[in-house]
Design a protein around this motif. Structure first.
Motif, mmCIF file in Angstrom:
data_model
loop_
_atom_site.group_PDB
_atom_site.id
_atom_site.type_symbol
_atom_site.label_atom_id
_atom_site.label_comp_id
_atom_site.label_asym_id
_atom_site.label_seq_id
_atom_site.Cartn_x
_atom_site.Cartn_y
_atom_site.Cartn_z
ATOM 1 N N THR A 360 2.444 3.475 9.128
ATOM 2 C CA THR A 360 2.100 2.335 8.290
ATOM 3 C C THR A 360 2.926 1.120 8.697
ATOM 4 O O THR A 360 4.107 1.239 8.994
ATOM 5 C CB THR A 360 2.366 2.674 6.817
ATOM 6 O OG1 THR A 360 1.595 3.825 6.479
ATOM 7 C CG2 THR A 360 1.972 1.532 5.907
ATOM 8 N N THR A 362 3.380 -1.559 6.733
ATOM 9 C CA THR A 362 3.869 -2.337 5.597
ATOM 10 C C THR A 362 4.200 -1.419 4.433
ATOM 11 O O THR A 362 3.914 -0.215 4.467
ATOM 12 C CB THR A 362 2.824 -3.374 5.160
ATOM 13 O OG1 THR A 362 3.374 -4.208 4.145
ATOM 14 C CG2 THR A 362 1.570 -2.710 4.622
ATOM 15 N N HIS A 366 3.428 -4.407 -0.623
ATOM 16 C CA HIS A 366 2.778 -5.498 0.095
ATOM 17 C C HIS A 366 1.292 -5.225 0.275
ATOM 18 O O HIS A 366 0.467 -6.147 0.186
ATOM 19 C CB HIS A 366 3.441 -5.701 1.460
ATOM 20 C CG HIS A 366 2.880 -6.857 2.232
ATOM 21 N ND1 HIS A 366 2.803 -8.137 1.722
ATOM 22 C CD2 HIS A 366 2.330 -6.924 3.481
ATOM 23 C CE1 HIS A 366 2.256 -8.938 2.614
ATOM 24 N NE2 HIS A 366 1.953 -8.228 3.676
ATOM 25 N N PHE A 367 0.915 -3.967 0.513
ATOM 26 C CA PHE A 367 -0.498 -3.620 0.640
ATOM 27 C C PHE A 367 -1.232 -3.930 -0.658
ATOM 28 O O PHE A 367 -2.325 -4.514 -0.655
ATOM 29 C CB PHE A 367 -0.633 -2.143 1.005
ATOM 30 C CG PHE A 367 -2.050 -1.700 1.260
ATOM 31 C CD1 PHE A 367 -2.770 -2.180 2.334
ATOM 32 C CD2 PHE A 367 -2.661 -0.790 0.402
ATOM 33 C CE1 PHE A 367 -4.089 -1.768 2.557
ATOM 34 C CE2 PHE A 367 -3.970 -0.370 0.620
ATOM 35 C CZ PHE A 367 -4.685 -0.868 1.702
ATOM 36 N N HIS A 393 -3.342 7.371 6.001
ATOM 37 C CA HIS A 393 -3.522 5.958 5.697
ATOM 38 C C HIS A 393 -4.382 5.792 4.451
ATOM 39 O O HIS A 393 -5.136 6.704 4.078
ATOM 40 C CB HIS A 393 -4.214 5.232 6.866
ATOM 41 C CG HIS A 393 -3.289 4.866 7.973
ATOM 42 N ND1 HIS A 393 -2.203 4.054 7.792
ATOM 43 C CD2 HIS A 393 -3.302 5.197 9.294
ATOM 44 C CE1 HIS A 393 -1.578 3.886 8.942
ATOM 45 N NE2 HIS A 393 -2.215 4.576 9.871
ATOM 46 N N CYS A 405 -6.879 -1.527 6.017
ATOM 47 C CA CYS A 405 -6.148 -0.264 6.149
ATOM 48 C C CYS A 405 -4.650 -0.545 6.130
ATOM 49 O O CYS A 405 -4.198 -1.641 6.510
ATOM 50 C CB CYS A 405 -6.549 0.427 7.449
ATOM 51 S SG CYS A 405 -5.610 1.928 7.808
ATOM 52 N N THR A 406 -3.867 0.436 5.727
ATOM 53 C CA THR A 406 -2.416 0.259 5.693
ATOM 54 C C THR A 406 -1.805 0.147 7.088
ATOM 55 O O THR A 406 -0.631 -0.204 7.211
ATOM 56 C CB THR A 406 -1.741 1.431 4.945
ATOM 57 O OG1 THR A 406 -2.248 2.677 5.457
ATOM 58 C CG2 THR A 406 -1.993 1.345 3.456
ATOM 59 N N LEU A 408 -2.830 -2.097 9.065
ATOM 60 C CA LEU A 408 -2.919 -3.556 9.218
ATOM 61 C C LEU A 408 -3.407 -3.999 10.590
ATOM 62 O O LEU A 408 -3.179 -5.137 10.996
ATOM 63 C CB LEU A 408 -1.564 -4.225 8.925
ATOM 64 C CG LEU A 408 -0.983 -4.045 7.522
ATOM 65 C CD1 LEU A 408 0.227 -4.954 7.341
ATOM 66 C CD2 LEU A 408 -2.019 -4.323 6.444
#
Length: 545
Positions: A360, A362, A366-367, A393, A405-406, A408
């Protein structure tokens, strides 16, 4: 061409660009890389290049210059000339080495740009200052710095930052260098990933593209060459790169070949791709580059290796689950692989598809912050097919082709990831059709003038608590105050496209506010009155032009 004279009327700086370069500079100016080299001319001037990445993921020299020195005034001349070449347009991300003159010039000429430092140069500087350290100490310092640089969460960054001083004697020069320079005020945000996880920088972490260009040029230029020799070599390089991009974009020359039998593997591939024809039709509509199409094709095949499970359905359920995950991030089961990093630019010409990872980029907070104003209807968990690991994810899906998606990848590279592709296929397999809007692909990878639908998310830095920011030595930034436009241009068509994108974004925000109204009639009244007021204001603005 532009030049600068010294007090003896001798040229001290000269910058120039060819027509092909001016076109590339104006189109791809949003992310630039700048570096200098020597031993390319008899004048003993530094050869300075500003390079960009084109729609086919090739490196293009946007402008070149000869500088007598590497002082602040020389870099300011370089940046001002580039700004003039771009017609006043400014980059949003500028990669440089750790030279103070280059950093100062970026801050003065392009105050709105985010100046990112080359990780490779930073590590080289640490090596130089770390000579004489005990065996293994320097390697531990480098490993901790790299881990801090690619940490996705501020808590990981703080952990590695705290560990670094313990590896060094407090009175040593190396300790002072790390505290005063590497982690100095105004420096950390230039290399730490956790400050802006979704920054649209194409995955670049160094000025490697500049170094590769210098290597190619030094095969045909020498320290004894004059201006004519250098100009000839540069022009040939620029023209060759332009031809390479054009050939790839157009598919090259079409030659007649005998009809061959299609293999079973190719037949299966073609059959599988037909299920995603809606993706390629949307990309064709937005005139996406060959690089983008081939990349998405790779992501579709990569989606074979994942499993998908819906974890929340409906906007209320999604918001509730996200709130739970923010309160306890461990429940999200996200993996953070900060040790591997992205030291070698995964977006390089010689590389395959841009970096895809189960790590990931982030934090959960933040997501969730990125999804705050989005209408998310489904939250899907993606894991590796038939794997023992519980980590994976999260993919958010919404109307109008929205997905995130996480990992990013959609923000960092401007291209879809296999996790999102798998989520779309999973929804369609459950008779829930989510569209694919190719405007989610960064304008860098397409010819259409439609604004980037993900621009406002890519421009959003992480929301850091004051205490965390102070502990990490990072600035406290209000994400709502940061405005980075990916639609700025001087033509009316692009302004109209930007207005359309802003209106769509505003409409999504309005949709979120309507959740408090429980009756359809009430929602209809609000929408009708809002639309009437909008038409009135529209007429006022038209008459005032």
């Amino acid at each position: 061409m532009k030049f600068k004279m010294d007090e003896h009327n001798r040229i001290k700086c000269i910058a120039w660009a060819y027509p092909e370069q001016e076109q590339n500079a104006r189109r791809y100016h949003r992310v630039i890389l700048q570096d200098n080299t020597f031993n390319t001319n008899v004048y003993k001037f530094f050869l300075a290049l500003i390079v960009v990445v084109d729609m086919e993921n090739y490196t293009q020299i946007a402008m070149q210059a000869l500088l007598s020195n590497e002082r602040s005034e020389d870099f300011i001349f370089l940046m001002e000339t580039f700004k003039e070449l771009c017609g006043g347009l400014m980059p949003q991300v500028a990669f440089t080495d750790c030279d103070q003159g280059a950093m100062g010039a970026i801050a003065e000429v392009f105050p709105g740009a985010l100046n990112k430092l080359c990780i490779w140069y930073a590590m080289q500087n640490i090596r130089k200052h770390g000579k004489g350290l005990a065996d293994g100490a320097l390697q531990s310092v480098l490993q901790n710095f790299k881990a801090a640089a690619f940490a996705a969460r501020v808590e990981d960054f703080v952990r590695y930052k705290t560990e670094l001083p313990r590896l060094l004697p407090q009175e040593s020069a190396m300790h002072k260098y790390m505290e005063g320079t590497i982690f100095g005020a105004g420096r950390v945000e230039k290399w730490a990933s956790c400050v802006h996880p979704g920054l649209h920088k194409l995955g670049i972490a160094s000025t490697q593209r500049c170094e590769a260009t210098f290597t190619a040029l030094k095969l045909v230029v020498t320290r004894n060459g004059n201006m004519v020799d250098l100009n000839r070599a540069l022009l040939s390089k620029v023209q060759d790169d332009a031809i390479k991009t054009q050939s790839r974009n157009k598919g090259g020359a079409v030659t007649r070949v005998p009809v061959r039998k299609v293999s079973p593997q190719e037949s299966v591939k073609a059959s599988f791709l037909r299920h995603f024809s809606f993706v390629f039709e949307a990309m064709e509509h937005e005139r996406c580059s060959r690089h983008a199409k081939e990349d998405v094709e790779e992501q579709i095949f990569a989606a074979f290796g994942y499993e998908a499970v819906t974890v929340a359905t409906g906007q209320d359920a999604v918001r509730t689950l996200l709130a739970e995950l923010v309160a306890d991030p461990t429940k999200a089961n996200l993996a953070y692989d900060i040790c591997s990093g992205e030291f070698i630019d995964p977006g390089g010409e010689a590389a395959g598809p841009a970096h895809v990872t189960m790590a990931t980029r982030t934090s959960v907070a933040h997501f969730a912050d990125l999804l705050h104003d989005q209408n998310v209807e489904e939250l899907v968990r993606i894991t590796i097919f038939n794997a023992q690991s519980e980590f994976g994810h999260l993919v958010a899906l919404g109307p109008d082709g929205f997905f995130l998606c996480t990992c990013l990848r959609m923000l960092v590279y401007g291209l879809p990831c296999p996790h999102c592709i798998k989520a779309l296929a999973h929804m369609r397999g459950n008779d829930k059709v989510f569209s694919f809007n190719a405007a989610c692909i960064s304008p860098r990878w397409r010819d259409s003038e439609t604004s980037w639908t993900m621009a406002h998310l890519a421009a959003k830095p992480a929301r850091l608590a004051t205490a965390d920011a102070e502990l990490a030595g990072l600035p406290v930034i209000d994400p709502n105050s940061v405005v980075v436009s990916y639609s700025s241009a001087t033509v009316a068509a692009t302004v109209a496209a930007a207005g359309y994108a802003d209106a769509v974004s505003y409409g999504k925000k309005m949709g979120g506010k309507l959740r408090g109204i429980t009756s359809s009639a009430g929602i209809q009244r609000v929408l009708e009155s809002t639309y009437d007021f909008f038409l009135q204001q529209l007429e006022v603005e038209k008459r005032s032009q």
